[in-house]
Every structure is written in C-alpha cells, then in structure tokens.
Design a protein around this motif. Structure first.
Motif, mmCIF file in Angstrom:
data_model
loop_
_atom_site.group_PDB
_atom_site.id
_atom_site.type_symbol
_atom_site.label_atom_id
_atom_site.label_comp_id
_atom_site.label_asym_id
_atom_site.label_seq_id
_atom_site.Cartn_x
_atom_site.Cartn_y
_atom_site.Cartn_z
ATOM 1 N N GLY A 180 -3.475 34.022 -52.276
ATOM 2 C CA GLY A 180 -3.982 34.819 -51.064
ATOM 3 C C GLY A 180 -3.586 36.342 -51.220
ATOM 4 O O GLY A 180 -4.399 37.077 -50.992
ATOM 5 N N PHE A 181 -2.139 36.793 -51.983
ATOM 6 C CA PHE A 181 -2.098 38.064 -52.077
ATOM 7 C C PHE A 181 -1.628 38.279 -53.624
ATOM 8 O O PHE A 181 -0.570 38.282 -53.971
ATOM 9 C CB PHE A 181 -0.702 38.739 -51.154
ATOM 10 N N GLU A 182 -2.836 38.214 -54.322
ATOM 11 C CA GLU A 182 -2.770 38.403 -55.840
ATOM 12 C C GLU A 182 -3.621 39.050 -56.184
ATOM 13 O O GLU A 182 -4.924 39.152 -56.475
ATOM 14 C CB GLU A 182 -2.583 37.022 -56.553
ATOM 15 N N PRO A 183 -3.337 40.456 -56.791
ATOM 16 C CA PRO A 183 -1.821 41.046 -57.131
ATOM 17 C C PRO A 183 -1.209 41.304 -55.464
ATOM 18 O O PRO A 183 -2.130 41.514 -54.633
ATOM 19 C CB PRO A 183 -1.867 42.209 -57.781
ATOM 20 N N ALA A 184 0.056 41.429 -55.650
ATOM 21 C CA ALA A 184 0.527 41.933 -54.081
ATOM 22 C C ALA A 184 0.911 43.191 -53.946
ATOM 23 O O ALA A 184 1.610 43.631 -53.037
ATOM 24 C CB ALA A 184 1.767 41.019 -53.871
ATOM 25 N N ASP A 185 0.185 44.065 -54.647
ATOM 26 C CA ASP A 185 0.688 45.667 -54.716
ATOM 27 C C ASP A 185 0.228 45.947 -53.425
ATOM 28 O O ASP A 185 0.972 46.905 -52.879
ATOM 29 C CB ASP A 185 -0.054 46.357 -55.776
ATOM 30 N N ALA A 186 -0.914 45.845 -52.862
ATOM 31 C CA ALA A 186 -1.321 46.408 -51.448
ATOM 32 C C ALA A 186 -0.212 45.961 -50.377
ATOM 33 O O ALA A 186 -0.008 46.799 -49.564
ATOM 34 C CB ALA A 186 -2.607 46.152 -51.224
ATOM 35 N N LEU A 187 0.097 44.838 -50.253
ATOM 36 C CA LEU A 187 1.082 44.337 -49.422
ATOM 37 C C LEU A 187 2.119 44.593 -49.487
ATOM 38 O O LEU A 187 2.755 45.116 -48.545
ATOM 39 C CB LEU A 187 0.775 42.439 -49.584
ATOM 40 N N PHE A 188 2.749 44.691 -50.717
ATOM 41 C CA PHE A 188 4.134 45.248 -50.906
ATOM 42 C C PHE A 188 4.057 46.845 -50.304
ATOM 43 O O PHE A 188 5.009 47.357 -49.804
ATOM 44 C CB PHE A 188 4.562 45.149 -52.322
ATOM 45 N N ASP A 189 3.017 47.748 -50.747
ATOM 46 C CA ASP A 189 3.054 48.875 -50.533
ATOM 47 C C ASP A 189 3.012 49.130 -48.946
ATOM 48 O O ASP A 189 3.834 50.039 -48.542
ATOM 49 C CB ASP A 189 1.882 49.606 -50.994
ATOM 50 N N ARG A 190 2.373 48.248 -48.315
ATOM 51 C CA ARG A 190 2.160 48.531 -46.935
ATOM 52 C C ARG A 190 3.771 48.058 -46.235
ATOM 53 O O ARG A 190 3.945 48.935 -45.245
ATOM 54 C CB ARG A 190 1.307 47.554 -46.515
ATOM 55 N N THR A 191 4.196 47.171 -46.937
ATOM 56 C CA THR A 191 5.382 46.786 -46.018
ATOM 57 C C THR A 191 6.427 47.762 -46.440
ATOM 58 O O THR A 191 7.366 47.957 -45.240
ATOM 59 C CB THR A 191 5.909 45.316 -46.778
ATOM 60 N N VAL A 192 6.717 48.281 -47.504
ATOM 61 C CA VAL A 192 7.543 49.179 -47.785
ATOM 62 C C VAL A 192 7.261 50.463 -46.934
ATOM 63 O O VAL A 192 8.201 51.084 -46.310
ATOM 64 C CB VAL A 192 7.523 50.007 -49.409
ATOM 65 N N ARG A 193 5.958 50.919 -46.398
ATOM 66 C CA ARG A 193 5.676 52.017 -45.666
ATOM 67 C C ARG A 193 6.136 51.736 -44.207
ATOM 68 O O ARG A 193 6.862 52.566 -43.404
ATOM 69 C CB ARG A 193 4.282 52.506 -45.779
ATOM 70 N N GLN A 194 5.976 50.372 -43.755
ATOM 71 C CA GLN A 194 6.673 49.927 -42.370
ATOM 72 C C GLN A 194 8.107 49.925 -42.390
ATOM 73 O O GLN A 194 8.651 50.143 -41.289
ATOM 74 C CB GLN A 194 5.840 48.291 -42.161
ATOM 75 N N MET A 195 8.723 49.522 -43.737
ATOM 76 C CA MET A 195 10.177 49.738 -43.469
ATOM 77 C C MET A 195 10.818 51.164 -43.253
ATOM 78 O O MET A 195 11.734 51.367 -42.695
ATOM 79 C CB MET A 195 10.802 49.377 -44.993
ATOM 80 N N ALA A 196 10.055 52.186 -44.099
ATOM 81 C CA ALA A 196 10.539 53.273 -44.137
ATOM 82 C C ALA A 196 10.188 53.946 -42.322
ATOM 83 O O ALA A 196 10.984 54.645 -41.826
ATOM 84 C CB ALA A 196 9.763 54.212 -45.101
ATOM 85 N N ALA A 197 9.150 53.628 -42.080
ATOM 86 C CA ALA A 197 8.741 53.971 -40.545
ATOM 87 C C ALA A 197 9.896 53.385 -39.455
ATOM 88 O O ALA A 197 10.293 53.839 -38.739
ATOM 89 C CB ALA A 197 7.302 53.641 -40.077
ATOM 90 N N GLY A 198 10.109 52.151 -39.776
ATOM 91 C CA GLY A 198 11.051 51.456 -38.935
ATOM 92 C C GLY A 198 12.420 52.099 -39.086
ATOM 93 O O GLY A 198 13.407 52.117 -38.099
ATOM 94 N N LEU A 199 12.858 52.673 -40.472
ATOM 95 C CA LEU A 199 14.129 53.261 -40.396
ATOM 96 C C LEU A 199 13.982 54.700 -39.886
ATOM 97 O O LEU A 199 15.169 55.371 -39.642
ATOM 98 C CB LEU A 199 14.400 53.385 -41.849
ATOM 99 N N GLY A 200 12.966 55.325 -39.616
ATOM 100 C CA GLY A 200 12.986 56.428 -38.975
ATOM 101 C C GLY A 200 12.915 57.535 -40.087
ATOM 102 O O GLY A 200 13.152 58.815 -40.002
ATOM 103 N N LEU A 201 12.512 57.096 -41.575
ATOM 104 C CA LEU A 201 12.787 58.120 -42.616
ATOM 105 C C LEU A 201 11.581 58.965 -42.576
ATOM 106 O O LEU A 201 10.531 58.699 -42.168
ATOM 107 C CB LEU A 201 12.699 57.504 -43.831
ATOM 108 N N GLN A 202 11.626 60.474 -42.777
ATOM 109 C CA GLN A 202 10.948 61.269 -42.794
ATOM 110 C C GLN A 202 10.856 62.142 -43.978
ATOM 111 O O GLN A 202 12.082 62.454 -44.520
ATOM 112 C CB GLN A 202 10.906 62.282 -41.430
ATOM 113 N N ASP A 203 9.890 62.819 -44.484
ATOM 114 C CA ASP A 203 9.893 63.855 -45.522
ATOM 115 C C ASP A 203 10.192 65.271 -44.859
ATOM 116 O O ASP A 203 9.431 65.578 -43.811
ATOM 117 C CB ASP A 203 8.773 64.050 -46.646
#
Length: 264
Positions: free
Chosen positions: A228-251
């Motif tokens: 399904g998600f092999e490799p899982a790089d793109a899915l993982f990267d998207r999820t990480v960005r969503q986590m950062a947004a959910g936390l309100g993290l900004q540069d």
C-alpha cells in the motif's frame, strides 16, 4: 553569608573539576570491553530471535566463557535487558538531539521534521532495538525505575522543540479542546518532568503526536505498509507536517507568520 557559601561551593566545584581523573586500570578497561562484547552478542540474539529468547548461557557460550563467569558482569537476564534498554533510549535521544541541532535556531517546524525523521531513520537501522523499547512487552520482564529517566530523554528531545517555540512566540494558536479534570492533573505532572512551558492543550496534542509517531514507525517495521505505502516516505513526511501544524509549530522566518508575544 549566602553569597560566601555559594562562592565557596563554586570554588570547590571548580577545584574538583580541575583535579585529574584517576587513571583507568587495565582491569577496568578489560571489564568494560567484555561488558560491551556481552551487550553486542545479546543484541545479535535480539535481532535473530527476539528479546524473549535472550539467554545469558547462550551469550556465555559464544564468548567461550562459563555462564557463572558472565553473571559477574550481569547478574540476570533482566539486568542485561535493562542495560540494553537504557543504551537504546540514550542512543535514540542523542540521535534526535544531533539532528535537531543541525537545524538553524528558530526553525521549530523544521526541527520537528528533523526529529521525527531522525527517529524513523534510527528505527529502520536498529529495528530490534526499537522493538526492545517500543514493541511488545517482554515476557517475564518488568522494567525497573532505572529505565524511567532514559525513556523520558526521548520525549524530552521532542518536547524541547515545542517548549522552545512557546518561549520564542513561534507557537500559533490552534483550535483545541479545553483540558480539565484527570487529564489536566496528568499533564501538570508531565510538564513538571519535561520542564515544559507549553499550554496544556498543546502538551496533550504533543503526547498524542508522540503516540502517532511511534505507531507509524512500528507499523512500517512490522510490514503493514507493504503493498500500500511502500516506500512509506511520502506518507510519513505528510504525517509529520500535519503533526507540526496540529502543534502550532512555526519557523520564525516563515512568510506571513503572526508573531505573538513570547510567554513571560
């Protein structure tokens, strides 16, 4: 009087630091080297057969030792497992801290991404060690208090990013459910341990993000993304960005970023 005592203590600490460390004896070096060999072979057993099959007798055989001699280094299987667990937590926490240190100060969203990818990279390189600390419970093993601080170090490495953003005013307001009751009390305790200054809803989101992070890596290592998600790089990267947004993290240099006042 207090100033004098503090100064005296400081001078004493400086003097103690200036004293040369006692020389390491050949016997101590040999013991440390053999301890490393024992742990190396134990990790190989973990990789081949899993933590539940770890045997001090088998390790002793590979070293050409009688098992009674090995027990002078690790008194039991559980003591050896604890040493391996403490090492794994420390290695992972250091890997995360090293990765985030390479990101420019003030780039908190980017730091979060670096931390999450560092954790995943370590887990893929050391799947048996990741399973040791975040996998299924080991039959018959109960982790002692010695493992609490090392385990906290991993969460602290991630929480420090959020805490830094809160202090710098780089934590955006996100719509979140109010925290109260039992969870609020639990979060107070967690904040005290982690030295966190983030709002309780953010800290709750961080705990959830950590669970999601560990869960995704475990799913990947167990082969559940195959087909399904092999490799899982793109899915993982998207999820990480969503986590950062959910936390309100900004540069801090993010275009159009609203810059709230940092907390007092």
């Amino acid at each position: 009087m207090l100033t004098f005592v503090t100064s005296a203590l400081g001078l004493g600490i400086i003097a103690a630091m200036a004293e040369p460390a006692p020389p390491v004896t050949a016997r101590a070096r040999a013991r440390a080297e053999l301890s490393r060999d024992i742990k190396r072979l134990a990790l190989r057993q973990l990789a081949d057969e899993g933590a539940g099959a770890l045997s001090l007798r088998a390790v002793a055989r590979e070293l050409g030792m009688v098992s009674s001699a090995l027990y002078r280094y690790f008194a039991s299987r559980d003591e050896l497992l604890t040493a391996l667990i403490v090492d794994a937590y420390g290695d992972l926490a250091e890997t995360i801290s090293t990765a985030t240190a390479e990101v420019e100060p003030g780039r908190f969203r980017s730091r979060w991404g670096a931390a999450c990818h560092a954790l995943r990279g370590w887990a893929r390189r050391e799947p048996h060690r990741f399973a040791l600390i975040y996998g299924s419970a080991i039959p018959g093993y109960r982790a002692p208090a010695d493992t609490i601080a090392p385990a906290t170090a991993v969460m602290t490495a991630l929480a420090g990013i959020v805490d830094g953003a809160a202090r710098a005013g780089a934590l955006a307001d996100v719509d979140g459910e109010a925290v109260g009751g039992e969870l609020a009390a639990q979060l107070d305790g967690v904040a005290h341990v982690l030295g966190e200054h983030s709002p309780a809803p953010v800290l709750a989101t961080l705990a959830g993000a950590f669970g999601q992070l560990i869960g995704m890596v475990n799913l990947e290592l167990a082969g559940h993304f195959v087909g399904g998600f092999e490799p899982a790089d793109a899915l993982f990267d998207r999820t990480v960005r969503q986590m950062a947004a959910g936390l309100g993290l900004q540069d801090l240099d993010e275009p159009g970023r609203a810059a709230p006042e940092p907390p007092a």
